[in-house]
Design a protein around this motif. Structure first.
Motif, PDB file in Angstrom:
ATOM      1  N   ASP A   1      58.017  90.530  44.103  1.00 41.78           N
ATOM      2  CA  ASP A   1      58.906  90.022  45.141  1.00 41.78           C
ATOM      3  C   ASP A   1      58.682  90.746  46.460  1.00 41.78           C
TER       4      ASP A   1
ATOM      5  N   HIS B   1      64.456  84.562  43.838  1.00 35.39           N
ATOM      6  CA  HIS B   1      65.584  84.648  42.917  1.00 35.39           C
ATOM      7  C   HIS B   1      65.365  85.855  42.017  1.00 35.39           C
ATOM      8  N   ASP B   2      66.394  86.257  41.342  1.00 39.15           N
ATOM      9  CA  ASP B   2      66.277  87.393  40.434  1.00 39.15           C
ATOM     10  C   ASP B   2      65.583  86.942  39.159  1.00 39.15           C
ATOM     11  N   SER B   3      64.329  87.323  39.013  1.00 39.49           N
ATOM     12  CA  SER B   3      63.565  86.944  37.827  1.00 39.49           C
ATOM     13  C   SER B   3      63.725  87.964  36.708  1.00 39.49           C
ATOM     14  N   GLY B   4      64.274  89.129  37.042  1.00 39.60           N
ATOM     15  CA  GLY B   4      64.385  90.192  36.061  1.00 39.60           C
ATOM     16  C   GLY B   4      63.112  90.995  35.892  1.00 39.60           C
TER      17      GLY B   4
ATOM     18  N   TRP C   1      72.906  89.193  42.807  1.00 44.38           N
ATOM     19  CA  TRP C   1      71.628  89.834  43.135  1.00 44.38           C
ATOM     20  C   TRP C   1      71.385  89.680  44.626  1.00 44.38           C
TER      21      TRP C   1
ATOM     22  N   PRO D   1      60.093  94.635  40.632  1.00 45.69           N
ATOM     23  CA  PRO D   1      60.237  94.055  41.977  1.00 45.69           C
ATOM     24  C   PRO D   1      58.971  94.024  42.819  1.00 45.69           C
TER      25      PRO D   1
ATOM     26  N   TRP E   1      68.352  90.755  47.593  1.00 43.58           N
ATOM     27  CA  TRP E   1      67.141  91.440  48.068  1.00 43.58           C
ATOM     28  C   TRP E   1      67.337  91.708  49.549  1.00 43.58           C
TER      29      TRP E   1
ATOM     30  N   ARG F   1      72.247  86.128  46.300  1.00 42.21           N
ATOM     31  CA  ARG F   1      72.578  85.207  45.216  1.00 42.21           C
ATOM     32  C   ARG F   1      73.813  85.737  44.500  1.00 42.21           C
TER      33      ARG F   1
ATOM     34  N   VAL G   1      67.272  96.497  46.605  1.00 41.25           N
ATOM     35  CA  VAL G   1      67.646  95.441  45.660  1.00 41.25           C
ATOM     36  C   VAL G   1      68.944  95.849  44.971  1.00 41.25           C
TER      37      VAL G   1
ATOM     38  N   ARG H   1      78.441  88.038  38.557  1.00 35.35           N
ATOM     39  CA  ARG H   1      77.043  88.459  38.470  1.00 35.35           C
ATOM     40  C   ARG H   1      76.344  88.107  39.775  1.00 35.35           C
TER      41      ARG H   1
ATOM     42  N   ARG I   1      71.809  94.681  42.026  1.00 33.76           N
ATOM     43  CA  ARG I   1      72.140  93.824  40.883  1.00 33.76           C
ATOM     44  C   ARG I   1      73.474  94.282  40.323  1.00 33.76           C
TER      45      ARG I   1
END
Length: 287
Positions: free
Chosen positions: A165, A156-159, A111, A162, A113, A80, A53, A109, A55
């Motif tokens: 996901d 999507h990047d949920s924050g 992200w 992980p 996966w 993303r 991952v 910004r 970010r």
């Protein structure tokens, strides 16, 4: 040298098939991009090496050109906030084995996966010939079932941590798993040996040890890896060389080359420059 990861097949444990080496100037990379790696579930480990991952959140006007040396494998990514030149206009992509440095410029910004498959992993799961993916990035929908791609496209990047996901990704991939493939298991054992035994520097050593014809070995690697065994042997050694330089190797470049199987300094410099994009001396100086 980067950490090594093991695969387990139906006939027992296979040695490491890859390392975490390959990111050029990893300290600089870590200042711009956060990287996490996650192990796969045990039932997918014979095909999946790891999840990764990325970010990043860079200030306006800042661009970081990340550079990675290739491994003999295929990556499945959900991307993303990044647009790779030449890549299809899709969020879910499959990138086959590439034989030169892999460059991606990160801005703003974003992200990603990623699923990094073991050598031959995705070709087996998807019923593909890996040679058709070499040097290519394609929309995942071109090679995987629509329901698999649709499930991955929801990511999507949920924050959040992980693990959830990872479970979703693995649930999407699990229906692709079929019966054991003896040829793929043989390829994994061969790759594991190439990685573990740095005394192997010539294809003839591999064929003699395993009583395989050169033609059969070439066919296996073309079918499952998309690159030849000579390339794999050279690439693993080059990963070790770059990792040693990044770690501050104190000796001479001639000694470093000889330690990893290059006894002709000019040959070593040509190989290094062709892959890394600069000479060993300039890389060592940070240029």
């Amino acid at each position: 040298m980067g950490d090594r990861t093991k695969a387990t097949g139906t006939d027992g444990e296979v040695g490491a098939t890859a390392t975490t080496a390959g990111i050029l100037r990893p300290d600089e990379f870590a200042r711009h991009v956060d990287l996490q790696r996650l192990a796969p579930a045990a039932d997918l480990a014979p095909w999946v090496e790891n999840h990764w991952v990325l970010r990043w959140d860079l200030p306006d006007g800042v661009a970081y050109p990340s550079q990675v040396l290739p491994h003999p494998t295929v990556n499945l990514t959900v991307e993303r906030g990044v647009r790779r030149p030449g890549a299809p206009d899709a969020a879910v992509l499959v990138t086959g084995p590439v034989t030169r440095r892999f460059d991606v410029e990160t801005t703003g910004r974003g992200w990603v996966w990623g699923v990094r498959f073991r050598p031959g992993g995705l070709p087996v799961l998807a019923g593909l010939d890996a040679s058709g993916l070499a040097e290519r990035t394609v929309a995942a929908g071109d090679v995987l079932p629509a329901d698999v791609v649709g499930a991955l496209d929801l990511l999507h990047d949920s924050g959040a941590p992980p693990d959830a996901d990872r479970a979703r990704v693995e649930a999407a991939l699990r229906p692709l798993v079929g019966p054991p493939n003896p040829e793929h298991e043989l390829v994994l054992r061969l790759v594991a040996e190439m990685l573990a035994d740095r005394g192997l520097v010539r294809v003839a050593q591999v064929t003699e040890r395993h009583e395989l014809s050169t033609r059969r070995l070439q066919r296996l690697f073309s079918r499952y890896l998309g690159v030849g065994p000579k390339w794999v042997l050279a690439r693993y050694r080059m990963h070790d060389v770059v990792a040693a330089l990044d770690a501050g190797h104190p000796g001479s470049l001639a000694d470093l080359a000889a330690e990893h199987g290059w006894y002709d300094q000019a040959h070593f410099t040509r190989d290094f420059s062709a892959l890394v994009g600069t000479t060993p001396a300039r890389y060592r100086e940070g240029r």
